[in-house]
Design a protein around this motif. Structure first.
Motif, PDB file in Angstrom:
ATOM      1  N   ASN A  39      21.591 -34.837 -26.832  1.00  0.00           N
ATOM      2  CA  ASN A  39      20.217 -34.489 -26.498  1.00  0.00           C
ATOM      3  C   ASN A  39      19.911 -33.055 -26.929  1.00  0.00           C
ATOM      4  OD1 ASN A  39      20.978 -32.663 -24.420  1.00  0.00           O
ATOM      5  ND2 ASN A  39      21.150 -34.352 -22.960  1.00  0.00           N
ATOM      6  N   ALA A  40      18.653 -32.686 -26.877  1.00  0.00           N
ATOM      7  CA  ALA A  40      18.213 -31.378 -27.369  1.00  0.00           C
ATOM      8  C   ALA A  40      18.877 -30.225 -26.620  1.00  0.00           C
ATOM      9  CB  ALA A  40      16.699 -31.272 -27.276  1.00  0.00           C
ATOM     10  N   ARG A  41      19.001 -30.354 -25.327  1.00  0.00           N
ATOM     11  CA  ARG A  41      19.597 -29.275 -24.534  1.00  0.00           C
ATOM     12  C   ARG A  41      21.075 -29.059 -24.886  1.00  0.00           C
ATOM     13  NH1 ARG A  41      19.736 -24.645 -23.273  1.00  0.00           N
ATOM     14  NH2 ARG A  41      20.711 -24.060 -21.330  1.00  0.00           N
ATOM     15  N   THR A  42      21.805 -30.147 -25.098  1.00  0.00           N
ATOM     16  CA  THR A  42      23.214 -30.031 -25.489  1.00  0.00           C
ATOM     17  C   THR A  42      23.328 -29.358 -26.849  1.00  0.00           C
ATOM     18  OG1 THR A  42      23.811 -31.975 -24.202  1.00  0.00           O
ATOM     19  CG2 THR A  42      25.343 -31.323 -25.945  1.00  0.00           C
ATOM     20  N   LEU A  43      22.490 -29.749 -27.782  1.00  0.00           N
ATOM     21  CA  LEU A  43      22.488 -29.124 -29.106  1.00  0.00           C
ATOM     22  C   LEU A  43      22.189 -27.628 -28.979  1.00  0.00           C
ATOM     23  CD1 LEU A  43      22.646 -29.333 -32.185  1.00  0.00           C
ATOM     24  CD2 LEU A  43      20.205 -29.889 -32.166  1.00  0.00           C
ATOM     25  N   GLN A  44      21.213 -27.296 -28.168  1.00  0.00           N
ATOM     26  CA  GLN A  44      20.850 -25.899 -27.941  1.00  0.00           C
ATOM     27  C   GLN A  44      22.051 -25.109 -27.407  1.00  0.00           C
ATOM     28  OE1 GLN A  44      17.644 -24.623 -28.351  1.00  0.00           O
ATOM     29  NE2 GLN A  44      18.026 -22.604 -27.512  1.00  0.00           N
ATOM     30  N   ARG A  45      22.701 -25.619 -26.380  1.00  0.00           N
ATOM     31  CA  ARG A  45      23.853 -24.929 -25.786  1.00  0.00           C
ATOM     32  C   ARG A  45      24.995 -24.780 -26.788  1.00  0.00           C
ATOM     33  NH1 ARG A  45      23.072 -28.360 -21.473  1.00  0.00           N
ATOM     34  NH2 ARG A  45      24.929 -29.521 -22.051  1.00  0.00           N
ATOM     35  N   ARG A  46      25.281 -25.838 -27.521  1.00  0.00           N
ATOM     36  CA  ARG A  46      26.403 -25.775 -28.476  1.00  0.00           C
ATOM     37  C   ARG A  46      26.124 -24.801 -29.611  1.00  0.00           C
ATOM     38  NH1 ARG A  46      28.553 -32.038 -28.508  1.00  0.00           N
ATOM     39  NH2 ARG A  46      29.316 -31.957 -26.369  1.00  0.00           N
ATOM     40  N   CYS A  47      24.899 -24.770 -30.098  1.00  0.00           N
ATOM     41  CA  CYS A  47      24.546 -23.802 -31.142  1.00  0.00           C
ATOM     42  C   CYS A  47      24.659 -22.377 -30.617  1.00  0.00           C
ATOM     43  CB  CYS A  47      23.134 -24.054 -31.660  1.00  0.00           C
ATOM     44  SG  CYS A  47      23.018 -25.421 -32.807  1.00  0.00           S
ATOM     45  N   GLU A  48      24.147 -22.156 -29.420  1.00  0.00           N
ATOM     46  CA  GLU A  48      24.221 -20.813 -28.853  1.00  0.00           C
ATOM     47  C   GLU A  48      25.664 -20.381 -28.608  1.00  0.00           C
ATOM     48  OE1 GLU A  48      21.495 -20.721 -25.548  1.00  0.00           O
ATOM     49  OE2 GLU A  48      19.774 -20.742 -26.904  1.00  0.00           O
ATOM     50  N   ALA A  58      28.375 -21.521 -30.375  1.00  0.00           N
ATOM     51  CA  ALA A  58      29.056 -21.365 -31.663  1.00  0.00           C
ATOM     52  C   ALA A  58      28.465 -20.244 -32.521  1.00  0.00           C
ATOM     53  CB  ALA A  58      29.002 -22.678 -32.437  1.00  0.00           C
ATOM     54  N   LEU A  59      27.143 -20.078 -32.486  1.00  0.00           N
ATOM     55  CA  LEU A  59      26.480 -19.150 -33.403  1.00  0.00           C
ATOM     56  C   LEU A  59      25.889 -17.923 -32.724  1.00  0.00           C
ATOM     57  CD1 LEU A  59      24.507 -21.869 -35.393  1.00  0.00           C
ATOM     58  CD2 LEU A  59      26.655 -20.778 -36.066  1.00  0.00           C
ATOM     59  N   ALA A  60      25.882 -17.924 -31.408  1.00  0.00           N
ATOM     60  CA  ALA A  60      25.261 -16.848 -30.629  1.00  0.00           C
ATOM     61  C   ALA A  60      23.767 -16.726 -30.923  1.00  0.00           C
ATOM     62  CB  ALA A  60      25.966 -15.519 -30.870  1.00  0.00           C
ATOM     63  N   SER A  93      16.469 -20.040 -34.422  1.00  0.00           N
ATOM     64  CA  SER A  93      16.791 -18.724 -34.949  1.00  0.00           C
ATOM     65  C   SER A  93      17.751 -18.828 -36.141  1.00  0.00           C
ATOM     66  CB  SER A  93      17.398 -17.867 -33.850  1.00  0.00           C
ATOM     67  OG  SER A  93      17.733 -16.599 -34.342  1.00  0.00           O
ATOM     68  N   TYR A  94      18.729 -19.699 -36.023  1.00  0.00           N
ATOM     69  CA  TYR A  94      19.671 -19.908 -37.121  1.00  0.00           C
ATOM     70  C   TYR A  94      18.945 -20.439 -38.361  1.00  0.00           C
ATOM     71  CZ  TYR A  94      23.383 -21.827 -39.975  1.00  0.00           C
ATOM     72  OH  TYR A  94      24.205 -22.123 -41.030  1.00  0.00           O
ATOM     73  N   PHE A  95      18.094 -21.432 -38.167  1.00  0.00           N
ATOM     74  CA  PHE A  95      17.347 -21.997 -39.281  1.00  0.00           C
ATOM     75  C   PHE A  95      16.469 -20.938 -39.946  1.00  0.00           C
ATOM     76  CE2 PHE A  95      13.403 -23.910 -40.837  1.00  0.00           C
ATOM     77  CZ  PHE A  95      13.919 -24.713 -41.843  1.00  0.00           C
ATOM     78  N   GLN A  96      15.798 -20.120 -39.143  1.00  0.00           N
ATOM     79  CA  GLN A  96      14.943 -19.075 -39.703  1.00  0.00           C
ATOM     80  C   GLN A  96      15.760 -18.035 -40.471  1.00  0.00           C
ATOM     81  OE1 GLN A  96      12.775 -17.824 -36.221  1.00  0.00           O
ATOM     82  NE2 GLN A  96      11.143 -19.306 -36.606  1.00  0.00           N
ATOM     83  N   ASP A  97      16.942 -17.703 -39.989  1.00  0.00           N
ATOM     84  CA  ASP A  97      17.810 -16.774 -40.719  1.00  0.00           C
ATOM     85  C   ASP A  97      18.214 -17.338 -42.076  1.00  0.00           C
ATOM     86  OD1 ASP A  97      17.690 -14.975 -38.628  1.00  0.00           O
ATOM     87  OD2 ASP A  97      19.725 -15.371 -37.908  1.00  0.00           O
ATOM     88  N   VAL A  98      18.561 -18.622 -42.107  1.00  0.00           N
ATOM     89  CA  VAL A  98      18.938 -19.268 -43.369  1.00  0.00           C
ATOM     90  C   VAL A  98      17.752 -19.273 -44.334  1.00  0.00           C
ATOM     91  CG1 VAL A  98      19.634 -21.460 -44.419  1.00  0.00           C
ATOM     92  CG2 VAL A  98      20.785 -20.643 -42.356  1.00  0.00           C
ATOM     93  N   LEU A  99      16.572 -19.593 -43.829  1.00  0.00           N
ATOM     94  CA  LEU A  99      15.372 -19.620 -44.652  1.00  0.00           C
ATOM     95  C   LEU A  99      15.095 -18.240 -45.253  1.00  0.00           C
ATOM     96  CD1 LEU A  99      12.145 -21.467 -43.947  1.00  0.00           C
ATOM     97  CD2 LEU A  99      11.984 -19.012 -44.283  1.00  0.00           C
ATOM     98  N   VAL A 100      15.185 -17.197 -44.436  1.00  0.00           N
ATOM     99  CA  VAL A 100      14.922 -15.837 -44.908  1.00  0.00           C
ATOM    100  C   VAL A 100      15.970 -15.403 -45.929  1.00  0.00           C
ATOM    101  CG1 VAL A 100      14.928 -13.412 -44.189  1.00  0.00           C
ATOM    102  CG2 VAL A 100      13.584 -15.084 -42.924  1.00  0.00           C
ATOM    103  N   GLU A 101      17.234 -15.720 -45.687  1.00  0.00           N
ATOM    104  CA  GLU A 101      18.283 -15.353 -46.643  1.00  0.00           C
ATOM    105  C   GLU A 101      18.060 -16.026 -47.986  1.00  0.00           C
ATOM    106  OE1 GLU A 101      22.005 -16.124 -44.691  1.00  0.00           O
ATOM    107  OE2 GLU A 101      21.564 -14.658 -43.126  1.00  0.00           O
TER     108      GLU A 101
END
Length: 91
Positions: free
Chosen positions: A4-13, A15-17, A22-30
């Motif tokens: 679910n969305a909440r689990t994905l959110q927690r796992r990303c935070e 693993a990636l802090a 935010s991760y997607f936007q960083d990749v887009l900007v890079e």
């Protein structure tokens, strides 16, 4: 994906802090920075290439990512791209 969305959110935070958005936007900007340095494309074309809504939205993301500084573009810009990099960030 069986999560679910909440689990994905927690796992990303964990693993990636950062959040998935935010991760997607960083990749887009890079990717946009890379294209701005090397492709000679204008900002609207780069926005279309990286999947941003438009050049203005991408310009905002670049400013946020660079804390408003455009000088960091200048040393590595391809011929002719230096002026575009400065112009695109100044709006």
């Amino acid at each position: 994906m069986a999560t679910n969305a909440r689990t994905l959110q927690r796992r990303c935070e964990t693993a990636l802090a950062k959040s998935p958005l935010s991760y997607f936007q960083d990749v887009l900007v890079e990717r946009a920075q890379s294209l701005l340095h090397s492709s000679g494309l204008d900002l609207d074309a780069i926005a279309a290439e990286v999947g941003s809504i438009d050049g203005a939205t991408l310009r905002t993301r670049l400013r946020e990512h660079l804390d408003g500084a455009c000088a960091s573009f200048e040393p590595t810009c391809a011929d002719g791209a230096r002026a575009e990099a400065t112009r695109c960030l100044s709006g």
